[in-house]
Design a protein around this motif. Structure first.
Motif, PDB file in Angstrom:
ATOM      1  N   SER A 167       1.261  -1.549   0.027  1.00 12.54           N
ATOM      2  CA  SER A 167      -0.057  -0.269   0.119  1.00 12.54           C
ATOM      3  C   SER A 167       0.927   1.344  -0.306  1.00 12.54           C
ATOM      4  O   SER A 167       1.709   1.066   0.488  1.00 12.54           O
ATOM      5  N   ARG A 168       0.511   2.060  -0.512  1.00 10.48           N
ATOM      6  CA  ARG A 168       1.106   3.760  -0.457  1.00 10.48           C
ATOM      7  C   ARG A 168       1.975   3.988   1.245  1.00 10.48           C
ATOM      8  O   ARG A 168       2.574   4.439   1.168  1.00 10.48           O
ATOM      9  N   ASN A 169       0.645   3.761   2.279  1.00  7.58           N
ATOM     10  CA  ASN A 169       1.021   3.082   3.357  1.00  7.58           C
ATOM     11  C   ASN A 169       2.352   3.228   4.027  1.00  7.58           C
ATOM     12  O   ASN A 169       3.418   3.598   4.637  1.00  7.58           O
ATOM     13  N   GLU A 170       2.422   1.567   3.451  1.00  8.93           N
ATOM     14  CA  GLU A 170       3.732   0.955   4.074  1.00  8.93           C
ATOM     15  C   GLU A 170       5.072   1.607   3.336  1.00  8.93           C
ATOM     16  O   GLU A 170       5.560   1.398   3.941  1.00  8.93           O
ATOM     17  N   VAL A 171       4.455   1.974   1.366  1.00  7.07           N
ATOM     18  CA  VAL A 171       5.507   2.545   1.304  1.00  7.07           C
ATOM     19  C   VAL A 171       6.265   3.564   2.048  1.00  7.07           C
ATOM     20  O   VAL A 171       7.720   3.928   2.640  1.00  7.07           O
ATOM     21  N   ILE A 172       5.283   4.445   1.865  1.00 11.43           N
ATOM     22  CA  ILE A 172       5.802   6.041   2.472  1.00 11.43           C
ATOM     23  C   ILE A 172       6.485   5.707   4.287  1.00 11.43           C
ATOM     24  O   ILE A 172       7.640   6.068   4.386  1.00 11.43           O
ATOM     25  N   ASN A 173       5.636   4.549   5.408  1.00 10.63           N
ATOM     26  CA  ASN A 173       6.599   4.244   6.332  1.00 10.63           C
ATOM     27  C   ASN A 173       7.912   3.524   5.953  1.00 10.63           C
ATOM     28  O   ASN A 173       9.200   3.457   6.549  1.00 10.63           O
ATOM     29  N   LEU A 174       7.987   2.842   5.252  1.00  9.89           N
ATOM     30  CA  LEU A 174       9.314   2.072   4.809  1.00  9.89           C
ATOM     31  C   LEU A 174      10.589   3.425   4.162  1.00  9.89           C
ATOM     32  O   LEU A 174      11.497   3.448   5.119  1.00  9.89           O
ATOM     33  N   LEU A 175      10.064   4.115   3.828  1.00  4.63           N
ATOM     34  CA  LEU A 175      10.844   5.492   3.179  1.00  4.63           C
ATOM     35  C   LEU A 175      11.409   6.587   3.948  1.00  4.63           C
ATOM     36  O   LEU A 175      12.732   6.570   4.748  1.00  4.63           O
ATOM     37  N   LEU A 176      10.338   5.681   5.348  1.00  4.83           N
ATOM     38  CA  LEU A 176      11.122   7.036   6.555  1.00  4.83           C
ATOM     39  C   LEU A 176      11.671   7.086   7.155  1.00  4.83           C
ATOM     40  O   LEU A 176      12.101   7.125   8.199  1.00  4.83           O
ATOM     41  N   GLU A 177      11.339   5.680   7.670  1.00  6.49           N
ATOM     42  CA  GLU A 177      11.729   4.786   8.635  1.00  6.49           C
ATOM     43  C   GLU A 177      13.302   4.417   8.211  1.00  6.49           C
ATOM     44  O   GLU A 177      14.220   5.197   8.398  1.00  6.49           O
ATOM     45  N   ALA A 178      13.556   4.709   6.623  1.00  5.13           N
ATOM     46  CA  ALA A 178      14.912   4.452   5.869  1.00  5.13           C
ATOM     47  C   ALA A 178      15.844   5.537   5.884  1.00  5.13           C
ATOM     48  O   ALA A 178      16.849   5.349   6.680  1.00  5.13           O
ATOM     49  N   ALA A 179      14.482   6.612   6.415  1.00  5.76           N
ATOM     50  CA  ALA A 179      15.389   8.351   6.236  1.00  5.76           C
ATOM     51  C   ALA A 179      15.906   8.665   6.812  1.00  5.76           C
ATOM     52  O   ALA A 179      16.625   9.087   7.933  1.00  5.76           O
ATOM     53  N   VAL A 180      14.828   8.425   8.670  1.00  2.00           N
ATOM     54  CA  VAL A 180      15.732   9.446   9.421  1.00  2.00           C
ATOM     55  C   VAL A 180      16.564   8.009   9.845  1.00  2.00           C
ATOM     56  O   VAL A 180      17.030   8.800  10.161  1.00  2.00           O
ATOM     57  N   ASP A 181      16.831   7.524   9.790  1.00  5.41           N
ATOM     58  CA  ASP A 181      18.298   6.964  10.309  1.00  5.41           C
ATOM     59  C   ASP A 181      19.601   6.934   9.432  1.00  5.41           C
ATOM     60  O   ASP A 181      20.520   6.698   9.652  1.00  5.41           O
TER      61      ASP A 181
END
Length: 64
Positions: free
Chosen positions: A44-58
């Motif tokens: 889902s778009r929501n899953e993609v956004i969460n995966l990208l944000l988790e990676a970016a924050v790190d």
């Protein structure tokens, strides 16, 4: 008189599951890119956004 009283466990209310609902304004082009990733990955778009944000924050670095 009743022999037993049954009380069901309280189910978690929205937001009590460790997730919060937020609203974000995005450019149409970015939403289209997210939708493309969503389609390619069967997520889902929501899953993609969460995966990208988790990676970016790190990997983000704040410059002083």
């Amino acid at each position: 008189m009743a022999k037993e009283i049954i009380i069901k466990r309280k189910t978690a209310r929205r937001g009590d599951d460790g997730h919060k609902i937020i609203s974000v304004r995005m450019r149409d082009e970015l939403v289209e890119r997210l939708d493309e990733l969503s389609a390619k990955t069967d997520r889902s778009r929501n899953e993609v956004i969460n995966l990208l944000l988790e990676a970016a924050v790190d990997i983000v670095r704040v410059e002083e």
